[in-house]
Design an enzyme around this catalytic site. Structure first.
Site, PDB file in Angstrom:
ATOM      1  N   CYS A   1      -3.160   8.540   6.302  1.00  0.00           N
ATOM      2  CA  CYS A   1      -1.860   8.559   6.984  1.00  0.00           C
ATOM      3  C   CYS A   1      -2.049   8.736   8.486  1.00  0.00           C
ATOM      4  CB  CYS A   1      -0.987   9.691   6.453  1.00  0.00           C
ATOM      5  SG  CYS A   1      -0.607   9.548   4.697  1.00  0.00           S
TER       6      CYS A   1
ATOM      7  N   CYS B   1       0.829  -1.203   0.000  1.00  0.00           N
ATOM      8  CA  CYS B   1       0.000   0.000   0.000  1.00  0.00           C
ATOM      9  C   CYS B   1       0.867   1.257   0.000  1.00  0.00           C
ATOM     10  CB  CYS B   1      -0.923   0.018   1.202  1.00  0.00           C
ATOM     11  SG  CYS B   1      -1.911  -1.470   1.344  1.00  0.00           S
TER      12      CYS B   1
END
Lengths: 126, 408
Positions: A106, A37
């Site tokens: 994030c 990812c």
């Protein structure tokens, strides 16, 4: 893409980069994400006898926002109890760093990392 | 930074190039009230005649670079339009013969998305996997050909990894089966010799802005003998022999013509210079640990170097290299975090696909630029590897593929 000032600051001068010995009983390690990812975070906490996080370090493979989220998190968890650290929400990190919507994941990853580190410590010391 | 301009060092010539000053000088002659501004289609006065003469000169220059007859050049708005016209135009025209098309997974989106559109219209498309070096295997291509295949579309030079396909061999295989062969040459014209008089290619797409001409300008080569027929995608005044209606953009066309004329003159010299720069760059980086070239090194266009810096994520590397204008195969901006589909199609693992940087050099790149680039890249990669848990694990001898990662 353009980055916010705080992201740039943490990216240029990341705080608390490092590694603790994972086998020590007073260390909790959380490693989250996946290379596939494009981001992997390793967050480690050093916990004292009173159950307070006295030190934290990280290493992150990922974009600037992922690096900044984990860097900021290490600053925030220091001096906190395990429960206080677990209570930190990704939205607080995202807001502090002014992350754009495409980078919210994030901050989610950073929240996952501290939760995993606390759990790892508790499992070791159960 | 470039000392003269105080801008990042430009190493993204595969994305676009600046218009050469010599091209600008030609184009300006066709702008302004005192200029040759007429409509090239106007037959009744000298404004039209002079404009038409200019576009026909330009058509000759474009044809000359690629060994075509000027009557085989159809002007378009760019390679994307040329790809659309070639693929949809020939598929539509030949639909009674069959509705099967073959292309490759590493093609440009203008080709892939035109094929997707045809699929929605009921066509069948085979997307070939390239080999690990990025090249199409001729035997696999032949095996995919069917009696109802009407079109094969394979690019000449890949935009990301710069590999050069053997279009002569592919074209010959198409001729044997009487299949139309389209080549997207946006990244190869002016960089790789092309001689359409002798190449078994029926349709070829060109772009002006990849070789120092203006943006918004391209062309499609449509072979005359034997004649390849297309269904127009743009209808109107019947310009460009009915294949592409719309008033000719004289200044743009003149710019493309001049860019192609210069390319023909300077290609050999420029390629030699670019290969030296590319070698200089690779020589300055190749002794680093865990760096990999993506795509075949030999069968590669002169100005391109695509490298993966293992255990460093591409976007963060771009951020560290803010004094360089480069691009990464990693796109961590979408929810899916998909790395480059081109590198994935080569069978590169996800880490390497996420770690790739494309350096593309061109006419204005200097040896000093490359020297600066090498220093920047080395220190950025070192900094980010110090930050990377994957690098730690690699150094500790832990196999990253052995870990069960939780995909998110």
């Amino acid at each position: 893409m353009a980055y916010g000032e705080k992201v740039l600051d943490h990216y240029e001068n990341p705080r608390n980069v490092g590694k603790f010995d994972q086998s020590e009983s007073n260390i909790g390690t959380g490693m989250v994400g996946a290379p596939a990812c494009g981001d992997v975070m390793r967050l480690q906490i050093k916990v004292n006898d009173d159950g307070v996080i006295e030190d934290a370090v990280f290493k992150t493979y990922g974009c600037g926002s992922a690096i900044a989220s984990s860097s900021l998190l290490t600053e925030w968890v220091k001096g906190k109890t395990l429960d206080e650290a677990k209570a930190i929400k990704n939205t607080e990190l995202a807001e502090e760093l002014a992350l754009p919507p495409v980078k919210i994941h994030c901050s989610v990853l950073a929240e996952d990392a501290i939760n995993a580190a606390v759990e790892d410590y508790r499992k070791k010391n159960a | 930074m470039n000392d003269k301009t105080n801008r990042p060092i430009y190493l993204d010539y595969s994305a676009t190039t600046p218009i050469d000053e010599r091209v600008v000088a030609e184009m300006i002659k066709y702008m302004g009230p005192e200029a040759t501004f007429g409509n090239p289609a106007s037959r009744s006065h000298s404004y039209g005649w002079t404009a038409e003469a200019a576009t026909e000169d330009a058509r000759q220059h474009v044809a000359d670079l690629v060994g075509a007859d000027p009557r085989e050049i159809v002007f378009t708005s760019g390679a994307t339009e040329s790809d659309n016209l070639a693929i949809k135009g020939s598929a539509h025209f030949n639909q009674k013969r069959g509705k099967h098309i073959i292309t490759c997974k590493t093609e440009h989106k203008a080709v892939l998305d035109s094929c997707r559109q045809l699929e929605r219209e009921g066509y069948e498309v085979t997307y070939l996997d390239p080999e690990k070096n990025g090249l199409v295997d001729l035997e696999k291509l032949k095996a995919a050909m069917r009696d109802d295949t009407t079109l094969v579309s394979i690019m000449h030079v890949n935009n990301e990894i710069g590999v050069i396909q053997d279009i002569e061999a592919i074209g010959n295989a198409c001729r044997e089966r009487k299949i139309i062969f389209h080549v997207d040459a946006a990244q190869s014209a002016g960089k790789v010799p092309i001689d359409l008089a002798n190449l078994p290619v029926d349709l070829m797409s060109f772009s002006a802005h990849k070789i120092y001409g203006p943006k918004g300008m391209g062309a499609l080569y449509v072979q005359r003998k034997p004649r390849i027929r297309l269904e127009a995608q743009m209808h109107g005044g019947g310009h460009e022999r009915g294949m592409r209606s719309g008033t000719l953009a004289t200044h743009q066309i003149v710019g493309m013509g001049e860019a192609f004329r210069i390319a023909k003159q300077e290609m050999a010299m420029e390629n030699e210079r670019l290969i030296n720069l590319r070698n200089q760059l690779w020589d300055g980086l190749k002794d680093m640990e865990e760096v990999y070239i993506n795509g075949d090194f030999e069968q590669r266009v002169a100005g391109n170097l695509n490298i993966s810096f293992n255990y460093v994520e591409g976007e963060s590397l771009l951020m560290a290299l803010k004094d360089l204008a480069i691009s990464s195969g990693s796109a961590c901006t979408s929810a899916s975090l998909e790395p480059s589909y081109v590198l994935r199609a080569l069978g590169r693992n996800d880490e390497l696909a996420h770690s790739s940087i494309r350096f593309s050099m061109g006419r204005y790149t200097t040896s000093t630029d490359i020297e600066t680039t090498i220093a920047h890249v080395r220190s950025a990669v070192e900094k980010l590897r110090d930050l990377s848990p994957l690098w730690d694990m690699f150094k500790d001898g832990i196999d990253i593929d052995s870990i069960e990662w939780a995909a998110h």
